[in-house]
Design a protein around this motif. Sequence first.
Motif, mmCIF file in Angstrom:
data_model
loop_
_atom_site.group_PDB
_atom_site.id
_atom_site.type_symbol
_atom_site.label_atom_id
_atom_site.label_comp_id
_atom_site.label_asym_id
_atom_site.label_seq_id
_atom_site.Cartn_x
_atom_site.Cartn_y
_atom_site.Cartn_z
ATOM 1 N N GLU A 260 -9.464 -78.050 3.849
ATOM 2 C CA GLU A 260 -8.753 -78.410 5.065
ATOM 3 C C GLU A 260 -9.603 -79.367 5.875
ATOM 4 N N PRO A 261 -9.016 -80.434 6.440
ATOM 5 C CA PRO A 261 -9.802 -81.330 7.283
ATOM 6 C C PRO A 261 -10.538 -80.550 8.370
ATOM 7 N N PHE A 262 -11.795 -80.861 8.546
ATOM 8 C CA PHE A 262 -12.671 -80.105 9.440
ATOM 9 C C PHE A 262 -12.377 -80.493 10.886
ATOM 10 N N GLU A 263 -11.954 -79.516 11.691
ATOM 11 C CA GLU A 263 -11.500 -79.791 13.058
ATOM 12 C C GLU A 263 -12.631 -80.200 13.987
ATOM 13 N N GLU A 264 -13.800 -79.555 13.848
ATOM 14 C CA GLU A 264 -14.848 -79.695 14.850
ATOM 15 C C GLU A 264 -15.629 -80.991 14.680
ATOM 16 N N GLU A 265 -16.147 -81.493 15.798
ATOM 17 C CA GLU A 265 -17.008 -82.665 15.761
ATOM 18 C C GLU A 265 -18.459 -82.212 15.666
ATOM 19 N N LEU A 266 -19.245 -82.919 14.865
ATOM 20 C CA LEU A 266 -20.602 -82.504 14.545
ATOM 21 C C LEU A 266 -21.579 -83.645 14.773
ATOM 22 N N ILE A 267 -22.842 -83.270 14.938
ATOM 23 C CA ILE A 267 -23.939 -84.223 14.843
ATOM 24 C C ILE A 267 -24.795 -83.800 13.653
ATOM 25 N N MET A 268 -24.974 -84.683 12.687
ATOM 26 C CA MET A 268 -25.825 -84.414 11.539
ATOM 27 C C MET A 268 -27.033 -85.342 11.631
ATOM 28 N N PHE A 269 -28.204 -84.750 11.828
ATOM 29 C CA PHE A 269 -29.434 -85.526 11.888
ATOM 30 C C PHE A 269 -30.459 -84.900 10.955
ATOM 31 N N TRP A 270 -31.000 -85.709 10.067
ATOM 32 C CA TRP A 270 -31.945 -85.269 9.039
ATOM 33 C C TRP A 270 -31.326 -84.109 8.267
ATOM 34 N N ASN A 271 -31.888 -82.905 8.373
ATOM 35 C CA ASN A 271 -31.377 -81.766 7.601
ATOM 36 C C ASN A 271 -30.715 -80.707 8.473
ATOM 37 N N TRP A 272 -30.271 -81.138 9.653
ATOM 38 C CA TRP A 272 -29.656 -80.200 10.590
ATOM 39 C C TRP A 272 -28.256 -80.649 10.947
ATOM 40 N N ILE A 273 -27.393 -79.676 11.179
ATOM 41 C CA ILE A 273 -26.078 -79.936 11.746
ATOM 42 C C ILE A 273 -25.971 -79.151 13.048
ATOM 43 N N GLY A 274 -25.669 -79.859 14.130
ATOM 44 C CA GLY A 274 -25.517 -79.235 15.430
ATOM 45 C C GLY A 274 -24.301 -79.780 16.148
ATOM 46 N N ARG A 275 -24.206 -79.418 17.407
ATOM 47 C CA ARG A 275 -23.089 -79.876 18.235
ATOM 48 C C ARG A 275 -23.560 -80.691 19.431
ATOM 49 N N THR A 276 -24.858 -80.557 19.798
ATOM 50 C CA THR A 276 -25.356 -81.244 20.981
ATOM 51 C C THR A 276 -26.730 -81.846 20.710
ATOM 52 N N GLN A 277 -27.105 -82.800 21.559
ATOM 53 C CA GLN A 277 -28.435 -83.406 21.517
ATOM 54 C C GLN A 277 -29.511 -82.325 21.655
ATOM 55 N N GLU A 278 -29.289 -81.384 22.564
ATOM 56 C CA GLU A 278 -30.292 -80.355 22.840
ATOM 57 C C GLU A 278 -30.548 -79.483 21.618
ATOM 58 N N GLU A 279 -29.513 -79.188 20.853
ATOM 59 C CA GLU A 279 -29.696 -78.374 19.646
ATOM 60 C C GLU A 279 -30.583 -79.093 18.631
ATOM 61 N N ILE A 280 -30.349 -80.384 18.466
ATOM 62 C CA ILE A 280 -31.145 -81.150 17.500
ATOM 63 C C ILE A 280 -32.583 -81.261 17.976
ATOM 64 N N GLU A 281 -32.768 -81.532 19.251
ATOM 65 C CA GLU A 281 -34.127 -81.622 19.797
ATOM 66 C C GLU A 281 -34.880 -80.308 19.617
ATOM 67 N N GLN A 282 -34.198 -79.174 19.886
ATOM 68 C CA GLN A 282 -34.848 -77.882 19.752
ATOM 69 C C GLN A 282 -35.188 -77.583 18.302
#
Length: 321
Positions: A260-282
């Motif tokens: 099913e097409p994935f509803e949520e918007e994501l940020i994928m950086f390096w080997n992490w998937i998050g939802r916000t800048q703060e999550e990736i920074e942490q």
Amino acid sequence: MSNLDREAVPAVCGGRGFVVAEPVRELLSPRHVKLGESTEVRRLLPNLGRRMVGAWCFVDHYGPDDIADEPGMQVPPHPHMGLQTVSWLHQGEVLHRDSTGSLQTIRPRELGLMTSGRAISHSEETPATHARFLHGAQLWVALPDAHRHTDPHFEHHGALPLVTAPGLKATLILGTLDGTTSPGTTYSPIVGADLALTGGTEVRVPLEPDFEYAVLSMSGEAHVDGVPLLPGSMLYLGCGRTELPLRAGSDADLMLLGGEPFEEELIMFWNWIGRTQEEIEQAREDWMTGSRFGEVKGYDGAPLPAPALPPGTLKPRGRVR
């Protein structure tokens, strides 16, 4: 498997804005990426024109590589969060270690499925004594918000169910195909299947019209819905299909990916998937300071350092209907 790019860039994924709600034939060309010293992969997802297929958000195809006198795959400890990794081999072996204590050799057409949940680290390496050839695919599945903080764990399934037809043997990697279901744990409606075709076969594979699909060519000569597909390339097929015509000019191996097409918007950086800048920074801080992601024991080498974050703000945008 890690994304080893030392100048990693964020990828905006998810949402339904780029989902094609009808059958299409969109050929995706790979990007060639070095993985360690002796392995080069063909990266199909994320792609300049397409970021996801269902919850599938990362696809690397590698080999067949002659590693008789080479170390083969050597990926040092690295972190993941918010996703599952799928290790799938046609030739060779990969030794998996992770911070939950898992130690498992994965062999051809066995499922190695790692759920990172909130945080995990792992390494992958070709054993010192190994087969001559290495050939396979590494894939990621994005976890939906309700499950992305789950406890990390690893599954190994040595025997997987089959769907057969004259000239076709389909191994169920994840999800359900034609009423047959894989034992691998899933967190969203998804399917992954390995399709082995005998030369000269013409067959139609049943599909779910609400799923979007793509087919990765692993080897051989095959036509997918009339489109010739070379090994190492992938054909995006859109939604709205009830079946998929396949024709094999020679013995051929394909991977069918869908969901099913994935509803949520994501940020994928390096080997992490998050939802916000703060999550990736942490996540980056936690990895670089040695907290949260645990320790991979037994690997002979240092962990991978995380790449620097890019300037500016990481935003999950660009795929809103």
